[in-house]
Enzyme design. Structure first.
Site, PDB file in Angstrom:
ATOM      1  N   LYS A 113       0.817  -1.211   0.000  1.00 39.30           N
ATOM      2  CA  LYS A 113       0.000   0.000   0.000  1.00 39.30           C
ATOM      3  C   LYS A 113       0.846   1.253   0.000  1.00 39.30           C
ATOM      4  CE  LYS A 113      -4.438  -1.645   1.542  1.00 39.30           C
ATOM      5  NZ  LYS A 113      -5.502  -1.613   2.537  1.00 39.30           N
ATOM      6  N   LYS A 195      -5.370 -11.182  -7.861  1.00 40.64           N
ATOM      7  CA  LYS A 195      -6.637 -11.348  -7.163  1.00 40.64           C
ATOM      8  C   LYS A 195      -7.687 -10.354  -7.678  1.00 40.64           C
ATOM      9  CE  LYS A 195      -8.043 -10.511  -2.621  1.00 40.64           C
ATOM     10  NZ  LYS A 195      -7.768 -10.166  -1.240  1.00 40.64           N
ATOM     11  N   LYS A 198     -11.491  -4.796  -5.680  1.00 40.08           N
ATOM     12  CA  LYS A 198     -12.484  -3.740  -5.867  1.00 40.08           C
ATOM     13  C   LYS A 198     -11.837  -2.511  -6.488  1.00 40.08           C
ATOM     14  CE  LYS A 198     -12.975  -4.050  -0.882  1.00 40.08           C
ATOM     15  NZ  LYS A 198     -13.815  -4.126   0.248  1.00 40.08           N
TER      16      LYS A 198
END
Ligand code: TRP
Length: 255
Positions: A113, A195, A198
């Site tokens: 992140k 993966k 969203k």
């Protein structure tokens, strides 16, 4: 004998994907029959990135509606919004004082992140796992159903709890990760090597739970496969088709 305690949650960032559903929430429904379940909407965790307040409020309620639509029954399970239970943030502070900078800096999610949001590497991003530890330890949870990507967060939770117990005596139950037997790991439809997410920027890569049925069909029809004229399960050589097979199997329960 009293029932074992389960705690889990999902961040209320935007829309949930089919991956969130098949990988987590679908299994929560079954568990509520056999366990004492606490299902949380992790809205404090979303503050590590910048949010529009109105959007965050509606995402939070939208997620609550999705929990219920997925079969989580408020009569059987405790469903709650993290920010409304002040003890989560309170315990997180205490646990911060029992967590080392070194162990937090080794978390893969923090490393990922902070590369992705290089302009906003805030301390919340760094101590994210401590808030998650507080979520879990507060309820003396025995089991925490999580996807593969959250396993490291569960390990640090156990380390923090053991450290605290070692100093002050048995205070926290040491929780275990519960990786569901058929918690499918759903990959992107356009990039089947990562993966389903969203926040994917690739169009048609993710199926969202509130996509319209014809939109869902369209996305599946456009999904990336390969040039070999055969349907067979081989994650390495044929990641696209294998992902479609896993999704089909998870939804129809055919093996
Ligand atoms: N970090 C989890 C995720 O991104 C969400 C979460 C927050 C969670 N607190 C939790 C999951 C406690 C399980 C238990 O998916």
């Amino acid at each position: 004998m009293s029932k074992k305690v389960i705690l889990s949650g999902v961040q209320s960032t935007g829309n949930l994907t089919l991956g969130n559903y098949l990988g987590a929430i679908k299994n929560w429904k079954k568990m509520q029959e056999d366990y004492e379940c606490h299902y949380m909407i992790a809205n404090l965790h979303t503050l590590t990135i910048r949010n529009d307040p109105e959007k965050l409020r509606s995402n939070t309620l939208n997620l609550l509606a999705l929990y219920i639509a997925a079969g989580i029954d408020p009569e059987k399970s405790n469903i709650f919004i993290q920010s409304q239970v002040a003890s989560h943030a309170e315990l997180a502070w205490v646990l911060n004082c029992f967590t080392y900078m070194g162990e937090l800096s080794r978390m893969t999610q923090f490393k990922d992140k902070s590369t992705k949001h290089a302009d906003n590497i805030n301390s919340g991003l760094f101590t994210y796992p401590v808030l998650m530890a507080a979520d879990i330890l507060l309820y003396q949870a025995d089991l925490v159903p999580v996807g593969e990507d959250q396993k490291q967060h569960l390990e640090i939770t156990r380390d923090i709890a053991e450290r605290f117990n070692g100093i002050y005596g048995k205070t926290f139950k040491i929780p275990e990760a519960y990786i569901g037997e058929n918690a499918a790991r759903v990959m992107g439809l356009q990039d089947p090597t990562s993966k389903m997410s969203k926040s994917s920027v690739i169009p048609n890569d993710s199926i969202f739970l509130n996509d319209e049925p014809d939109e869902i069909m369209k996305k599946f029809k456009k999904s990336v496969t390969d040039s070999e004229n055969i349907v067979r399960f081989d994650v390495k050589e044929k990641p696209g088709i294998s992902n479609l097979i896993s999704i089909y199997s998870a939804i129809t329960r055919k093996k």
